[in-house]
Design an enzyme around this catalytic site. Structure first.
Site, mmCIF file in Angstrom:
data_model
loop_
_atom_site.group_PDB
_atom_site.id
_atom_site.type_symbol
_atom_site.label_atom_id
_atom_site.label_comp_id
_atom_site.label_asym_id
_atom_site.label_seq_id
_atom_site.Cartn_x
_atom_site.Cartn_y
_atom_site.Cartn_z
ATOM 1 N N ASN A 1 -11.391 14.771 56.013
ATOM 2 C CA ASN A 1 -12.726 15.359 56.093
ATOM 3 C C ASN A 1 -13.268 15.331 57.397
ATOM 4 O OD1 ASN A 1 -15.281 16.329 55.789
ATOM 5 N ND2 ASN A 1 -15.914 14.591 54.203
ATOM 6 N N ARG B 1 -10.733 19.079 53.472
ATOM 7 C CA ARG B 1 -12.151 19.453 52.995
ATOM 8 C C ARG B 1 -12.818 20.550 53.865
ATOM 9 N NH1 ARG B 1 -17.897 17.250 54.100
ATOM 10 N NH2 ARG B 1 -19.040 18.371 52.352
ATOM 11 N N HIS C 1 -20.897 20.685 47.245
ATOM 12 C CA HIS C 1 -20.247 19.619 46.313
ATOM 13 C C HIS C 1 -19.336 20.148 45.226
ATOM 14 C CE1 HIS C 1 -24.133 17.247 47.154
ATOM 15 N NE2 HIS C 1 -23.202 16.762 48.013
ATOM 16 N N ARG D 1 -33.078 15.609 53.547
ATOM 17 C CA ARG D 1 -33.384 17.145 53.436
ATOM 18 C C ARG D 1 -34.470 17.460 52.367
ATOM 19 N NH1 ARG D 1 -27.173 17.990 51.937
ATOM 20 N NH2 ARG D 1 -26.561 17.692 53.842
ATOM 21 N N GLU E 1 -13.862 12.867 45.367
ATOM 22 C CA GLU E 1 -13.501 14.213 45.930
ATOM 23 C C GLU E 1 -12.245 14.205 46.675
ATOM 24 O OE1 GLU E 1 -17.499 15.787 47.414
ATOM 25 O OE2 GLU E 1 -17.515 13.841 46.925
#
Ligand code: ADP
Length: 399
Positions: free
Chosen positions: A7, A90, A180, A241, A385
């Site tokens: 990642n 990823r 996601h 955010r 993940e």
């Protein structure tokens, strides 16, 4: 078969080496400060942690260092690089090109690069990491890319289009992509295993709640809607955010605070959400602690978040014509029994009946937390993940 999962960000590179026979993590770590120094934190399955300063001018040197730690010294987990059968990456943005994981080719790299406008902080870094792997690993080591957006590519136009002049969809591909996706797909699959359900007959809402948060409506095994949009900024309030705001607010603040687009972007992505509301923290545990000490602002931030999740569940139940299950995952979803309680309370009209003692007992674990006989089942399903990326990589290279 051993698979390295990567990642990569612009200045960091997280990795896990997974043994696919047992699906156990052999080693994992993080290379940080790429381009501005270098620091590697490397952990092996026997409990060893190695932390070393290094010099990482580019991702290539970071890969060289992690290869050195994987293959040499007393904590080596493989004898030879050839033992690593494949690398899975990823990738944040797959745009309209990728609705599933694929093997890396020059064409795939070019497409990821061409999508950089849609994910300027991520896609260029992913390409750097793929290129660095080509240099550092044996030439015949296959690489696979797994996209955050892929699971959401099944959304219909009525869910992914914005009410803007159509030309901007054609010119810039401005639409909802959703993110996601790997997590929403993982927990959907895992719920199928746990319940024995045929997911192609079920309607579920998956809530991934962490530093970044999103909700997805998964009907008959396919995503039909999700809360994140063109970028991960949309939908729920998050750690830093804002989540969804009236677009006019953006224009108003730019005008009155004299902010340019980069400054406004910074405000929405890094200074808003829990951090902006509380003025203190982006971390949900600290936010709760602050509210418990009497901070009204932190309490409102908590209430907003839970209220918004509740509204998404209601709206997705309407969109899908009912729901069979709600799944909670991510750092907050898996670990906050209070949040799950507040989201599920007074939802009996929809068929959601939480088993409160079970909700508390199974906190941090996996399992069903709705009452026996609740029409809608509620589950905690820890996400993974990296494991899904490793499985996709194995499946593609085994073909
Ligand atoms: P990321 O989105 O970066 O992967 P995580 O999924 O790990 O993040 O989620 C991190 C969030 O989970 C943080 O806000 C953290 O405070 C929150 N969290 C972890 N444990 C708890 C808990 N017991 N109660 C509430 N929030 C928690």
């Amino acid at each position: 078969m051993k698979i390295l999962v990567i990642n990569a960000g612009s200045s960091s590179l997280k990795y896990q080496l997974i043994d696919m026979t047992t699906e156990a993590v052999l080693a994992k770590g993080n290379c940080e400060r790429i381009g501005i120094g270098g620091l590697i934190t490397h952990k092996t399955a026997d409990g060893t942690t190695i932390k070393e300063e290094a010099d990482f001018p580019t991702h290539t040197e970071a890969f060289q260092k992690l290869v050195e730690l994987l293959t040499t010294g007393e904590h080596a987990v493989v004898k030879d690089l050839a033992e690593i059968s494949a690398i899975g990456h990823r990738i944040v943005q797959g745009g309209k090109y990728f609705s599933e994981s694929v093997l890396v080719t020059e064409d795939v790299i070019n497409k990821i690069e061409n999508l950089s406008d849609l994910a300027p902080l991520h896609n260029p870094a992913h390409v750097l990491a793929i290129r660095a792997c080509q240099k550092v690993f044996p030439e015949d080591t296959p690489q696979v890319v797994v996209f955050d957006t892929a699971f959401h590519q099944t959304m219909p136009p009525k869910a992914y289009m914005y009410g803007l002049p159509y030309e901007y969809y054609e010119k810039y591909q401005v639409r909802k992509y959703g993110f996601h996706g790997t997590s929403h797909r993982f927990v959907t699959g895992r719920l199928g295993e746990l319940t024995g359900w045929d997911m192609e007959t079920k309607k579920i809402v998956t809530c991934h709640l962490g530093n970044g948060s999103s909700v997805a409506a998964v009907k008959y095994g396919k995503c039909v809607d999700t809360s994140m949009g063109f970028t991960p900024l949309d939908g729920l309030e998050m750690g830093t955010r804002s989540g969804a705001v009236d677009p006019s607010v953006v224009l108003f603040l730019m005008k009155h605070e004299k902010l340019n687009p980069d400054q406004m972007n910074d405000l929405l992505n890094k200074k808003s959400g829990f951090l902006g509301m509380s003025g203190k923290t982006s971390d949900s545990r600290d936010l709760i602690a602050d509210a418990n000490q009497g901070s009204q602002r932190s309490q409102i931030a908590i209430d907003m978040f839970r209220y918004q999740i509740k509204k998404y569940i209601g709206s997705y139940a309407a969109a899908m014509g009912g729901i069979d299950a709600v799944v909670f995952t991510g750092g907050i979803g898996e670990n906050s029994d209070e949040l799950r309680h507040d989201v599920c309370v007074d939802m009996e009209f929809l068929g959601i009946e939480l088993d409160d003692p079970m909700n508390t007992e199974l906190n941090h674990k996996e399992g069903r937390i709705s009452k026996d006989g609740s029409k809608v089942e509620v589950w905690i399903v820890p996400t993974n993940e990296e494991l899904l990326i490793a499985r996709d990589t194995r499946d593609l290279v085994s073909k």
